[in-house]
Structures are given as C-alpha cells and as structure tokens.
Design a protein around this motif. Structure first.
Motif, PDB file in Angstrom:
ATOM      1  N   HIS A 274       0.828  -1.206   0.000  1.00  0.00           N
ATOM      2  CA  HIS A 274       0.000   0.000   0.000  1.00  0.00           C
ATOM      3  C   HIS A 274       0.866   1.262   0.000  1.00  0.00           C
ATOM      4  O   HIS A 274       0.575   2.231  -0.721  1.00  0.00           O
ATOM      5  CB  HIS A 274      -0.919  -0.015   1.223  1.00  0.00           C
ATOM      6  N   LEU A 275       1.920   1.277   0.788  1.00  0.00           N
ATOM      7  CA  LEU A 275       2.801   2.440   0.824  1.00  0.00           C
ATOM      8  C   LEU A 275       3.472   2.675  -0.521  1.00  0.00           C
ATOM      9  O   LEU A 275       3.704   3.825  -0.917  1.00  0.00           O
ATOM     10  CB  LEU A 275       3.858   2.272   1.916  1.00  0.00           C
ATOM     11  N   GLY A 276       3.781   1.605  -1.230  1.00  0.00           N
ATOM     12  CA  GLY A 276       4.359   1.761  -2.557  1.00  0.00           C
ATOM     13  C   GLY A 276       3.433   2.527  -3.490  1.00  0.00           C
ATOM     14  O   GLY A 276       3.873   3.365  -4.287  1.00  0.00           O
ATOM     15  N   ARG A 277       2.116   2.237  -3.407  1.00  0.00           N
ATOM     16  CA  ARG A 277       1.147   2.963  -4.239  1.00  0.00           C
ATOM     17  C   ARG A 277       0.971   4.391  -3.756  1.00  0.00           C
ATOM     18  O   ARG A 277       0.878   5.324  -4.571  1.00  0.00           O
ATOM     19  CB  ARG A 277      -0.195   2.237  -4.226  1.00  0.00           C
ATOM     20  N   LEU A 278       0.901   4.583  -2.434  1.00  0.00           N
ATOM     21  CA  LEU A 278       0.665   5.918  -1.907  1.00  0.00           C
ATOM     22  C   LEU A 278       1.811   6.874  -2.225  1.00  0.00           C
ATOM     23  O   LEU A 278       1.584   8.029  -2.603  1.00  0.00           O
ATOM     24  CB  LEU A 278       0.451   5.856  -0.393  1.00  0.00           C
ATOM     25  N   TYR A 279       3.037   6.396  -2.066  1.00  0.00           N
ATOM     26  CA  TYR A 279       4.184   7.261  -2.287  1.00  0.00           C
ATOM     27  C   TYR A 279       4.692   7.217  -3.722  1.00  0.00           C
ATOM     28  O   TYR A 279       5.503   8.059  -4.127  1.00  0.00           O
ATOM     29  CB  TYR A 279       5.329   6.885  -1.335  1.00  0.00           C
ATOM     30  N   GLY A 280       4.241   6.219  -4.503  1.00  0.00           N
ATOM     31  CA  GLY A 280       4.687   6.102  -5.887  1.00  0.00           C
ATOM     32  C   GLY A 280       6.152   5.749  -6.005  1.00  0.00           C
ATOM     33  O   GLY A 280       6.847   6.229  -6.913  1.00  0.00           O
ATOM     34  N   THR A 281       6.633   4.918  -5.083  1.00  0.00           N
ATOM     35  CA  THR A 281       8.043   4.540  -5.089  1.00  0.00           C
ATOM     36  C   THR A 281       8.185   3.110  -4.581  1.00  0.00           C
ATOM     37  O   THR A 281       7.374   2.658  -3.755  1.00  0.00           O
ATOM     38  CB  THR A 281       8.862   5.505  -4.201  1.00  0.00           C
ATOM     39  N   PRO A 282       9.176   2.368  -5.034  1.00  0.00           N
ATOM     40  CA  PRO A 282       9.371   1.000  -4.522  1.00  0.00           C
ATOM     41  C   PRO A 282       9.683   1.010  -3.032  1.00  0.00           C
ATOM     42  O   PRO A 282      10.402   1.881  -2.534  1.00  0.00           O
ATOM     43  CB  PRO A 282      10.564   0.480  -5.338  1.00  0.00           C
ATOM     44  N   THR A 283       9.126   0.054  -2.315  1.00  0.00           N
ATOM     45  CA  THR A 283       9.323  -0.020  -0.861  1.00  0.00           C
ATOM     46  C   THR A 283       9.974  -1.335  -0.429  1.00  0.00           C
ATOM     47  O   THR A 283      10.116  -1.564   0.769  1.00  0.00           O
ATOM     48  CB  THR A 283       7.977   0.134  -0.134  1.00  0.00           C
ATOM     49  N   HIS A 284      10.351  -2.172  -1.370  1.00  0.00           N
ATOM     50  CA  HIS A 284      10.855  -3.497  -0.990  1.00  0.00           C
ATOM     51  C   HIS A 284      12.182  -3.413  -0.242  1.00  0.00           C
ATOM     52  O   HIS A 284      12.544  -4.341   0.502  1.00  0.00           O
ATOM     53  CB  HIS A 284      11.008  -4.390  -2.220  1.00  0.00           C
ATOM     54  N   ARG A 285      12.913  -2.302  -0.393  1.00  0.00           N
ATOM     55  CA  ARG A 285      14.185  -2.165   0.309  1.00  0.00           C
ATOM     56  C   ARG A 285      14.042  -1.418   1.628  1.00  0.00           C
ATOM     57  O   ARG A 285      15.019  -1.278   2.360  1.00  0.00           O
ATOM     58  CB  ARG A 285      15.195  -1.434  -0.581  1.00  0.00           C
ATOM     59  N   TRP A 286      12.844  -0.959   1.938  1.00  0.00           N
ATOM     60  CA  TRP A 286      12.650  -0.269   3.210  1.00  0.00           C
ATOM     61  C   TRP A 286      12.828  -1.250   4.370  1.00  0.00           C
ATOM     62  O   TRP A 286      12.368  -2.396   4.308  1.00  0.00           O
ATOM     63  CB  TRP A 286      11.262   0.342   3.282  1.00  0.00           C
ATOM     64  N   GLU A 287      13.460  -0.778   5.421  1.00  0.00           N
ATOM     65  CA  GLU A 287      13.665  -1.616   6.610  1.00  0.00           C
ATOM     66  C   GLU A 287      12.551  -1.362   7.615  1.00  0.00           C
ATOM     67  O   GLU A 287      12.245  -0.218   7.939  1.00  0.00           O
ATOM     68  CB  GLU A 287      15.012  -1.292   7.246  1.00  0.00           C
ATOM     69  N   THR A 288      11.934  -2.432   8.098  1.00  0.00           N
ATOM     70  CA  THR A 288      10.908  -2.306   9.134  1.00  0.00           C
ATOM     71  C   THR A 288      11.586  -2.191  10.494  1.00  0.00           C
ATOM     72  O   THR A 288      12.325  -3.078  10.911  1.00  0.00           O
ATOM     73  CB  THR A 288       9.957  -3.513   9.130  1.00  0.00           C
ATOM     74  N   LEU A 289      11.327  -1.087  11.193  1.00  0.00           N
ATOM     75  CA  LEU A 289      11.927  -0.853  12.498  1.00  0.00           C
ATOM     76  C   LEU A 289      11.077  -1.412  13.630  1.00  0.00           C
ATOM     77  O   LEU A 289      11.601  -1.971  14.590  1.00  0.00           O
ATOM     78  CB  LEU A 289      12.136   0.650  12.713  1.00  0.00           C
ATOM     79  N   ALA A 290       9.761  -1.255  13.528  1.00  0.00           N
ATOM     80  CA  ALA A 290       8.876  -1.709  14.598  1.00  0.00           C
ATOM     81  C   ALA A 290       7.446  -1.730  14.095  1.00  0.00           C
ATOM     82  O   ALA A 290       7.068  -0.976  13.191  1.00  0.00           O
ATOM     83  CB  ALA A 290       8.983  -0.799  15.827  1.00  0.00           C
ATOM     84  N   VAL A 291       6.655  -2.617  14.698  1.00  0.00           N
ATOM     85  CA  VAL A 291       5.207  -2.669  14.470  1.00  0.00           C
ATOM     86  C   VAL A 291       4.566  -2.642  15.855  1.00  0.00           C
ATOM     87  O   VAL A 291       4.725  -3.567  16.645  1.00  0.00           O
ATOM     88  CB  VAL A 291       4.786  -3.942  13.708  1.00  0.00           C
ATOM     89  N   HIS A 292       3.849  -1.567  16.147  1.00  0.00           N
ATOM     90  CA  HIS A 292       3.218  -1.395  17.455  1.00  0.00           C
ATOM     91  C   HIS A 292       1.705  -1.522  17.301  1.00  0.00           C
ATOM     92  O   HIS A 292       1.077  -0.688  16.649  1.00  0.00           O
ATOM     93  CB  HIS A 292       3.558  -0.027  18.051  1.00  0.00           C
ATOM     94  N   HIS A 293       1.134  -2.553  17.899  1.00  0.00           N
ATOM     95  CA  HIS A 293      -0.318  -2.736  17.869  1.00  0.00           C
ATOM     96  C   HIS A 293      -0.865  -2.498  19.271  1.00  0.00           C
ATOM     97  O   HIS A 293      -0.441  -3.147  20.232  1.00  0.00           O
ATOM     98  CB  HIS A 293      -0.699  -4.136  17.400  1.00  0.00           C
ATOM     99  N   THR A 294      -1.793  -1.552  19.387  1.00  0.00           N
ATOM    100  CA  THR A 294      -2.418  -1.237  20.666  1.00  0.00           C
ATOM    101  C   THR A 294      -3.902  -1.506  20.532  1.00  0.00           C
ATOM    102  O   THR A 294      -4.614  -0.774  19.836  1.00  0.00           O
ATOM    103  CB  THR A 294      -2.175   0.234  21.062  1.00  0.00           C
ATOM    104  N   ARG A 295      -4.369  -2.548  21.194  1.00  0.00           N
ATOM    105  CA  ARG A 295      -5.769  -2.963  21.031  1.00  0.00           C
ATOM    106  C   ARG A 295      -6.729  -1.952  21.627  1.00  0.00           C
ATOM    107  O   ARG A 295      -7.808  -1.703  21.083  1.00  0.00           O
ATOM    108  CB  ARG A 295      -5.973  -4.345  21.677  1.00  0.00           C
ATOM    109  N   GLU A 296      -6.371  -1.363  22.748  1.00  0.00           N
ATOM    110  CA  GLU A 296      -7.226  -0.366  23.389  1.00  0.00           C
ATOM    111  C   GLU A 296      -6.522   0.987  23.332  1.00  0.00           C
ATOM    112  O   GLU A 296      -6.145   1.571  24.344  1.00  0.00           O
ATOM    113  CB  GLU A 296      -7.551  -0.776  24.823  1.00  0.00           C
TER     114      GLU A 296
END
Length: 479
Positions: A388-410
């Motif tokens: 989705h970010l690749g479409r939004l920014y119009g740039t390849p994202t496969h080389r982007w590094e994931t730093l963190a994923v924070h899920h907060t249920r409440e």
C-alpha cells in the motif's frame, strides 16, 4: 512526635498526561500531591520506543496547535511542536491532491484561495514562541513553540501539478465549510443534533466526491475511527481544530509531553513502580507501601484500570491502532505532508515521512516513515502495508527496513453517538476521576478533564494557600 493525619492532600493514581496536568494545577494552588504510577515510567499510552537512534511512537495520535489546553495547561512552557505541512496531501485516482486548511480566512472567497493554493510554500513562523499562524492565537499567552517542518516546500512541489478534488465550486464550498468550523463557537457545535459522524456528513451540503475523497479519510485519521461511528459533535470539534490550527507532533516523540510535565513538578511528587490496589475517599492502598492517607483521591488511569479500582465506572469500547515504522536512505518526495488515502485502497489510513516533520526522530542520513493502520490489522500486515505504501508514495518499498510494528488494542476510547463530552469528574467528595474517557478521546480531552477535576478538588477542599507540607512516602522512586 505525633503521627501525621495524612501524607498528602491529594493522591493521584496514574502518571499519564491527565494525572500529571492535574498535579500541576493542584500544586500551583498550594495543594500537596503524590502521583503514583504502576509502570516504571510516566506517560501511559503516550510512549516512544528508541531503536538505533530512531524515536518511534507507539500510537502517534495527531495533535493540533488549536488545542486550547496546550496553551493553558501549566508545565508545558517548554513544549516544542513540529507541524505538518498545512492541510493534508490526498492520494486519489493515482495522483496527489493538496488540500489546505483556510487558516485566517474570513470569507468563502478567502477560503477558496486557501484551498486552491497548491503551489504556494507555507510561511515560516515569525517568532520562537508563536502558538499558531494566526494573529489571534499569537496574541494569547504562548506556552509552547511551533517550529517549521524540515521539508514543507517539497510537499508543495510534489502537489503543484495535481488538481484538487472536485471543481472550483466544490473547492469554494469546502473552503467555506472549513472557515465556518474555524470560527464557530464550541457551544454552538455542541448544541447541534447528534448523529454518527458518517451519517452527518451527508447534511453538510457538500458533494459526495468531496465527502468521500476528503472528509471521510480526514476524520478517520483525526478520530482513529475508520467506520466513523463517532458522535458528530466530536467530529465537528476535530474539524474545528483542523481548520483553526495546524496538525503537529511533539518534538522528540509523544513521550516528550508527559516527561515535560513530570520534570517540571516539585521534586518527589511523582513515584513510579507503585501499584495501587484499592482506593477510598481518604486513602489508597498500594502493593509496595501499604496504605497512604490523604484528603482526596484522583483516578487518572485509563478507563479499564479505573474500573478495576472502582467497579461502578463504565468501560467504553476502544479503537485499535497499529503503527508501522520504516526507514530508508531515499525518502519519498512528499516533504512534511500528512498523506491520506482518499481511495481507501489498503490498510494504511495515513502516513508521513515523520523525520521531515521532526528531524530529531531519525539519525542523520536516514528517513523515518510512520504509517497508521486503523481497526483490526490484516493477517499479512507487513506485506499489505508495504504494498500500500508503494502505491501511496509512488516509489518502490521493498528495500525499506521495518523498524517496529506497534499494535495497541485499546488505543483510543470510542465516542459513539450519543456521547457525553463532559462526563462527571467528581464521583463524590474526596473521590474524582479524569482522563480522555471522561471528555474527548484526544490529548485535548485528557488535559481538559484534568482541568475540570483539579477545579472540583480545589473547590471541595476549600483551598486558600498552602494546606499541608507533605510527609515523604516510604521509599518510593521519583520519576
């Protein structure tokens, strides 16, 4: 020596922004306060993770320079806010569309010019202690600073060739509507008929394309509510803040705000690592230090923790929020704009190159892209977000590094219609409660509920100058 009758005038349970703000208001009235926090640090949900020189917010709620309590709350004089580029950047029909909030516009014509100013770069802030861009806000007592984003000009260049949503008439209607929101008194907004926000949009007199392409994604981002079940009155307050100020984030991360409040309280006021197990009107019981006597107790925890200590309190539903942080050495060319998906073609509700807004959040030479997913995340979250970010920014994202994923249920208390924006903070003499679940589910709501609670406590205690020199709590750790 005689044993003291109590160890503090007021014990505050919880060291989030509501509890810390209430502590400031009480201590300024000569009331002795002890703030007890079960966690090892202050801040509650306003927390920031530090990874390899990056500062990563766990929830990352959007603030506005139009929030009154950011100007009024004591202890925030040193707060620095970093604004996004004016308005928002929309991705729709494969292009970027820039929509500016009509700051300072006084007519439909002025609003139209503001909305259509796609190519104009944002004006720099003329003073280090300016509250907002408007002269009216600058004339008030400034208690925080707004600094320009690092890459605002880039966003304007990226959007220069893109057409705004709708035609000239649609733009004029949208601009006029935003102008009205920025000037209408809050009392009038709260007196309007109340519906779910999604249903109320049809009554705005705006075309469906403007509603679906702009207002729906904007309100979803501001309210953390993709279904827009939130009360229309709360939605109107959010639009009013958007139209009258600038979306922004605290410099250095969300944790900066509660840490600043804690650091500017009298030494020994805040005690972390202290778990409260029960409360009464004149005492609290802790797991570590037994009973602590006081004249009043203020619960400033989240809604669920407050209900565990006082089972009669209602626990609202919550909106879950997931924040995904990426880094790259080749940042997208959107500058410091907040990017929304008008097509709603993926899980990301809004995203930004947050290091362009606040350079302190990433080490030199690296870009930090922070993206927010609202609601229940998809099972293949990482792949879906990256695509989705690749479409939004119009740039390849496969080389982007994931730093963190924070899920907060409440993450954010829900505010469905009908919603009481001023739920009582005084339960009975000696027992009070505050937090975003008693007002609106925003930082403004949390601070305002603290304001109301502190006022009620001072009135009930009959404060007239210094009341009592607090006796030290037994071997607690000061924040």
């Amino acid at each position: 020596m005689l044993e003291p009758a109590y160890q503090a005038d007021v014990v505050i349970v919880g060291a989030g922004v509501a509890g810390l703000s209430a502590a400031h208001r009480l201590t300024s009235q000569g009331v002795t306060v002890a703030v007890l926090e079960a966690a090892p640090c202050v801040g509650g949900r306003m927390s920031t993770e530090k990874v390899d020189g990056f500062r990563l917010d766990r929830i990352g709620q959007l603030l506005s320079t139009a929030y009154p309590e950011l100007r009024l709350a004591p202890g925030l004089d040193g707060l620095v806010l970093r604004p996004f580029a004016p308005g928002v950047l929309l991705h729709g029909d494969g292009r970027h569309h820039r929509v500016d909030a009509p700051a300072g516009a006084r007519s439909a014509r002025g609003a139209l010019h503001a909305v259509r100013a796609l190519a104009s770069a944002p004006r720099g802030m003329p003073g280090p202690r300016l509250v907002a861009a408007s002269r009216r806000a600058a004339s008030r007592r400034a208690t925080f600073r707004v600094l320009p984003g690092a890459g605002q000009g880039t966003a304007s260049r990226a959007a220069r060739a893109a057409a705004p949503l709708g035609g000239a008439v649609d733009q004029a209607r949208l601009g006029a509507a935003l102008t009205r929101f920025s000037t209408v008194p809050v009392e009038r907004l709260l007196a309007r008929p109340e519906l779910p926000a999604g249903q109320s949009l049809a009554a705005r007199g705006l075309p469906a394309r403007t509603i679906d392409g702009f207002l729906r994604p904007l309100l979803a981002a501001l309210l953390c509510d993709p279904a827009l079940t939130t009360s229309s009155r709360c939605a109107d307050l959010a639009l009013r803040a958007f139209a009258g100020g600038r979306l922004c984030v605290p410099e250095g991360g969300a944790e900066t705000l509660p840490e600043l409040l804690a650091q500017t309280l009298p030494t020994g006021t805040v005690h972390t690592g202290v778990r409260v197990t029960s409360v009464a009107t004149t005492s609290v019981t802790t797991a570590e230090h037994g009973e602590i006597r006081c004249r009043a107790v203020l619960l400033a925890t989240d809604a669920r923790a407050a209900a565990e200590l006082l089972p009669g309190l209602r626990v609202p539903d919550f909106h879950p929020v997931t924040v995904v942080h990426h880094t790259t050495d080749e940042p997208p060319r959107t500058g410091s704009a907040l990017l929304l998906d008008a097509d709603r073609g993926g899980p990301v509700a809004h995203t930004a190159v947050i290091s362009e807004v606040d350079p302190s959040r990433a080490p030199s030479g690296r870009a930090l892209i922070s993206s927010t997913v609202l609601g229940t995340p998809p099972p293949d979250l990482e792949t879906a977000v990256r695509t989705h970010l690749g479409r939004l920014y119009g740039t390849p994202t496969h080389r982007w590094e994931t730093l963190a994923v924070h899920h907060t249920r409440e993450a954010v208390p829900a505010m469905p219609a009908p919603h009481d924006l001023r739920r009582p903070v005084r339960l009975l003499a000696g027992l009070y409660v505050c937090g975003d679940h008693r007002d609106t589910s925003t930082v403004q709501g949390a601070l305002h509920s603290a304001h109301r609670a502190a006022t009620a406590i001072v009135r009930d205690l009959g404060v007239a100058g210094s009341m009592h020199r607090a006796d030290p709590l037994p071997t607690t750790r000061a924040a």
